[in-house]
Design a protein around this motif. Structure first.
Motif, PDB file in Angstrom:
ATOM      1  N   PHE A 144      -0.379   4.409  11.216  1.00  0.00           N
ATOM      2  CA  PHE A 144      -1.242   3.258  11.460  1.00  0.00           C
ATOM      3  C   PHE A 144      -2.715   3.627  11.531  1.00  0.00           C
ATOM      4  CE2 PHE A 144      -0.681   5.085  15.612  1.00  0.00           C
ATOM      5  CZ  PHE A 144      -1.879   4.852  16.267  1.00  0.00           C
ATOM      6  N   LEU A 145      -3.058   4.915  11.691  1.00  0.00           N
ATOM      7  CA  LEU A 145      -4.459   5.290  11.843  1.00  0.00           C
ATOM      8  C   LEU A 145      -5.293   4.910  10.623  1.00  0.00           C
ATOM      9  CD1 LEU A 145      -4.453   8.763  13.652  1.00  0.00           C
ATOM     10  CD2 LEU A 145      -5.204   6.555  14.538  1.00  0.00           C
ATOM     11  N   ARG A 146      -4.691   5.006   9.438  1.00  0.00           N
ATOM     12  CA  ARG A 146      -5.444   4.678   8.227  1.00  0.00           C
ATOM     13  C   ARG A 146      -5.856   3.202   8.199  1.00  0.00           C
ATOM     14  NH1 ARG A 146      -1.734   5.412   3.072  1.00  0.00           N
ATOM     15  NH2 ARG A 146      -1.664   7.525   3.914  1.00  0.00           N
ATOM     16  N   GLN A 147      -5.172   2.381   8.966  1.00  0.00           N
ATOM     17  CA  GLN A 147      -5.548   0.978   9.031  1.00  0.00           C
ATOM     18  C   GLN A 147      -6.842   0.763   9.810  1.00  0.00           C
ATOM     19  OE1 GLN A 147      -2.175  -1.383  10.369  1.00  0.00           O
ATOM     20  NE2 GLN A 147      -0.728  -0.060   9.292  1.00  0.00           N
ATOM     21  N   GLN A 192      -9.865   0.129  -1.022  1.00  0.00           N
ATOM     22  CA  GLN A 192      -9.329   0.854  -2.165  1.00  0.00           C
ATOM     23  C   GLN A 192      -8.195   0.085  -2.836  1.00  0.00           C
ATOM     24  OE1 GLN A 192      -8.178   4.430  -0.221  1.00  0.00           O
ATOM     25  NE2 GLN A 192      -6.168   3.705   0.387  1.00  0.00           N
ATOM     26  N   ALA A 193      -7.537  -0.816  -2.109  1.00  0.00           N
ATOM     27  CA  ALA A 193      -6.457  -1.603  -2.705  1.00  0.00           C
ATOM     28  C   ALA A 193      -6.972  -2.601  -3.731  1.00  0.00           C
ATOM     29  CB  ALA A 193      -5.685  -2.338  -1.615  1.00  0.00           C
ATOM     30  N   LEU A 194      -8.269  -2.882  -3.699  1.00  0.00           N
ATOM     31  CA  LEU A 194      -8.835  -3.864  -4.613  1.00  0.00           C
ATOM     32  C   LEU A 194      -9.325  -3.252  -5.911  1.00  0.00           C
ATOM     33  CD1 LEU A 194     -10.972  -5.922  -2.050  1.00  0.00           C
ATOM     34  CD2 LEU A 194      -8.574  -6.231  -2.676  1.00  0.00           C
ATOM     35  N   VAL A 195      -9.454  -1.917  -5.959  1.00  0.00           N
ATOM     36  CA  VAL A 195      -9.989  -1.265  -7.157  1.00  0.00           C
ATOM     37  C   VAL A 195      -8.976  -1.390  -8.283  1.00  0.00           C
ATOM     38  CG1 VAL A 195     -10.842   0.893  -8.131  1.00  0.00           C
ATOM     39  CG2 VAL A 195     -11.334   0.328  -5.751  1.00  0.00           C
ATOM     40  N   PRO A 196      -9.344  -2.015  -9.397  1.00  0.00           N
ATOM     41  CA  PRO A 196      -8.359  -2.321 -10.436  1.00  0.00           C
ATOM     42  C   PRO A 196      -8.136  -1.218 -11.458  1.00  0.00           C
ATOM     43  CG  PRO A 196     -10.446  -3.326 -11.009  1.00  0.00           C
ATOM     44  CD  PRO A 196     -10.654  -2.632  -9.671  1.00  0.00           C
ATOM     45  N   HIS A 197      -8.893  -0.135 -11.399  1.00  0.00           N
ATOM     46  CA  HIS A 197      -8.825   0.854 -12.466  1.00  0.00           C
ATOM     47  C   HIS A 197      -7.713   1.868 -12.235  1.00  0.00           C
ATOM     48  CE1 HIS A 197     -12.577  -0.632 -14.079  1.00  0.00           C
ATOM     49  NE2 HIS A 197     -13.057  -0.611 -12.859  1.00  0.00           N
ATOM     50  N   ALA A 198      -7.045   2.244 -13.312  1.00  0.00           N
ATOM     51  CA  ALA A 198      -6.013   3.279 -13.256  1.00  0.00           C
ATOM     52  C   ALA A 198      -6.635   4.615 -13.648  1.00  0.00           C
ATOM     53  CB  ALA A 198      -4.868   2.944 -14.204  1.00  0.00           C
ATOM     54  N   ASP A 229      -0.584   4.286  -1.381  1.00  0.00           N
ATOM     55  CA  ASP A 229       0.150   3.525  -0.370  1.00  0.00           C
ATOM     56  C   ASP A 229      -0.832   2.606   0.345  1.00  0.00           C
ATOM     57  OD1 ASP A 229       1.956   2.563   1.419  1.00  0.00           O
ATOM     58  OD2 ASP A 229       1.875   4.307   2.742  1.00  0.00           O
ATOM     59  N   VAL A 230      -1.122   1.504  -0.306  1.00  0.00           N
ATOM     60  CA  VAL A 230      -2.126   0.581   0.207  1.00  0.00           C
ATOM     61  C   VAL A 230      -1.499  -0.799   0.353  1.00  0.00           C
ATOM     62  CG1 VAL A 230      -4.093   1.823  -0.761  1.00  0.00           C
ATOM     63  CG2 VAL A 230      -2.919   0.111  -2.151  1.00  0.00           C
ATOM     64  N   PRO A 231      -2.106  -1.659   1.157  1.00  0.00           N
ATOM     65  CA  PRO A 231      -1.572  -3.015   1.312  1.00  0.00           C
ATOM     66  C   PRO A 231      -1.791  -3.843   0.055  1.00  0.00           C
ATOM     67  CG  PRO A 231      -3.643  -2.786   2.485  1.00  0.00           C
ATOM     68  CD  PRO A 231      -3.280  -1.414   2.006  1.00  0.00           C
ATOM     69  N   SER A 232      -1.197  -5.021   0.033  1.00  0.00           N
ATOM     70  CA  SER A 232      -1.369  -5.909  -1.106  1.00  0.00           C
ATOM     71  C   SER A 232      -2.811  -6.416  -1.166  1.00  0.00           C
ATOM     72  CB  SER A 232      -0.417  -7.097  -1.001  1.00  0.00           C
ATOM     73  OG  SER A 232      -0.758  -7.904   0.126  1.00  0.00           O
ATOM     74  N   ILE A 233      -3.185  -6.963  -2.315  1.00  0.00           N
ATOM     75  CA  ILE A 233      -4.543  -7.474  -2.481  1.00  0.00           C
ATOM     76  C   ILE A 233      -4.807  -8.613  -1.504  1.00  0.00           C
ATOM     77  CG2 ILE A 233      -6.070  -8.701  -4.070  1.00  0.00           C
ATOM     78  CD1 ILE A 233      -4.929  -7.082  -6.336  1.00  0.00           C
ATOM     79  N   GLY A 234      -3.830  -9.499  -1.336  1.00  0.00           N
ATOM     80  CA  GLY A 234      -4.006 -10.614  -0.404  1.00  0.00           C
ATOM     81  C   GLY A 234      -4.205 -10.139   1.023  1.00  0.00           C
ATOM     82  N   ALA A 235      -3.379  -9.174   1.442  1.00  0.00           N
ATOM     83  CA  ALA A 235      -3.511  -8.641   2.795  1.00  0.00           C
ATOM     84  C   ALA A 235      -4.837  -7.917   2.973  1.00  0.00           C
ATOM     85  CB  ALA A 235      -2.350  -7.699   3.103  1.00  0.00           C
ATOM     86  N   MET A 286      -7.759  -8.881   5.641  1.00  0.00           N
ATOM     87  CA  MET A 286      -8.223  -7.919   6.630  1.00  0.00           C
ATOM     88  C   MET A 286      -9.718  -7.672   6.503  1.00  0.00           C
ATOM     89  SD  MET A 286      -5.865  -7.162   8.702  1.00  0.00           S
ATOM     90  CE  MET A 286      -6.838  -5.884   9.516  1.00  0.00           C
ATOM     91  N   LEU A 287     -10.223  -7.586   5.284  1.00  0.00           N
ATOM     92  CA  LEU A 287     -11.659  -7.378   5.089  1.00  0.00           C
ATOM     93  C   LEU A 287     -12.455  -8.582   5.579  1.00  0.00           C
ATOM     94  CD1 LEU A 287     -11.548  -5.665   1.584  1.00  0.00           C
ATOM     95  CD2 LEU A 287     -12.313  -4.615   3.720  1.00  0.00           C
ATOM     96  N   ALA A 288     -11.927  -9.790   5.340  1.00  0.00           N
ATOM     97  CA  ALA A 288     -12.582 -10.984   5.882  1.00  0.00           C
ATOM     98  C   ALA A 288     -12.582 -10.944   7.401  1.00  0.00           C
ATOM     99  CB  ALA A 288     -11.870 -12.245   5.377  1.00  0.00           C
ATOM    100  N   GLY A 289     -11.459 -10.485   7.990  1.00  0.00           N
ATOM    101  CA  GLY A 289     -11.406 -10.351   9.446  1.00  0.00           C
ATOM    102  C   GLY A 289     -12.379  -9.308   9.963  1.00  0.00           C
TER     103      GLY A 289
END
Length: 281
Positions: free
Chosen positions: A213-216, A224-230, A246-252, A256-259
């Motif tokens: 949970f620390l990475r949260q 980093q979950a929003l970066v679209p490049h491979a 191992d990142v959350p979904s784009i919606g999540a 979280m960023l809005a929060g």
């Protein structure tokens, strides 16, 4: 009971816009902006050097561990490594921590507080000015880099344009998140830049590498979950970034960023509403 709340909300918005108008010009023409504008020129210079090398030696391939890199891949790596992981956090630290701290250091905070405006409007107005100012520094740099490196190695400008728009949006979100976090730090601490640099270059690069949970407790984890490049699958940089997949979904992540933005601004506003600032002689 609702009328006073509505009046307070209206007064907060109007006061924030006045602070925004007052602060924007000061930020754009400050020495800090000149220095950080030079920082955003770094990727442009690097992209120009890469493009010049490709022009002078068209048969030479840009490779990482034997994997040939195309223009879109190079652009994606620059977005990830230079902008998302370095430039955006640095701008957040040096601008965000200064939103309140500079007013205290310059002994102008009492002038703002004597005006008939809510104290929280100082944070909101200066944050909006920060967001526009940093966007004007970062986004043109990204667009120039895109047009320099995207066409390399059979890359097409038109095909990558949707990703460019996504990148610009991601960077604005990152600027907002880091700015809100460090505005709260700047409102609370007397020397907030040191704490901000420790968080950006000490805490975040390491905490996202460990499971749990620390990475949260980092902005980078959600950004980093929003970066679209491979990245290249067999490249060393790609192997390193596999750890971060191992990142959350784009919606999540967006939620979280809005929060984080809302929470940072609320905490900064609450701090200056309650804290007594004693100016040093």
């Amino acid at each position: 009971m609702r009328v006073p709340a509505a009046r307070h909300s209206s007064g907060l918005v109007a006061s924030s816009l006045r602070i925004f108008d007052l602060s924007l010009g000061q930020m754009l023409w400050s020495r800090r902006s000149v220095f950080l504008a030079l920082l955003t020129c770094g990727p442009v210079v690097l992209a120009a050097a890469i493009r010049l090398t490709a022009f002078l030696a068209p048969t030479a391939a840009l490779r990482v561990n034997g994997s040939e890199l195309s223009g879109p891949t190079v652009f994606g790596m620059m977005i990830w490594l230079l902008y998302v992981r370095f430039i955006v956090p640095v701008l957040g630290v040096f601008y965000g921590t200064s939103l309140v701290a500079d007013e205290v250091e310059d002994r102008t905070i009492t002038y703002l507080f004597t005006r008939p405006i809510p104290r929280a409007a100082v944070v909101v107005g200066k944050f909006l000015a920060y967001l526009l100012c940093t966007a004007l520094l970062v986004l043109p740099s990204v667009v120039i880099v895109y047009f320099l490196v995207q066409p390399m190695r059979d890359g097409h400008i038109g095909e990558g344009f949707p990703l460019l728009v996504a990148d610009l949006g991601i960077l604005v979100i990152g600027l907002a998140a880091y700015g809100a976090v460090f505005s709260a730090v700047g409102a609370k601490l007397k020397r907030p830049v040191v704490a901000g640099l420790v968080f950006v270059f000490g805490w975040e690069p390491w905490v996202v590498m460990f499971p749990g949970f620390l990475r949260q407790c980092s902005v980078a984890y959600y950004l980093q979950a929003l970066v679209p490049h491979a990245m290249p699958a067999d490249a060393s940089i790609g192997a390193l970034l596999q750890v971060l997949l191992d990142v959350p979904s784009i919606g999540a992540s967006l939620a979280m960023l809005a929060g984080i933005v809302a929470g940072g601004l609320w905490l900064a506003g609450r701090t200056i509403e309650r804290q007594e600032y004693v100016l040093e002689q």
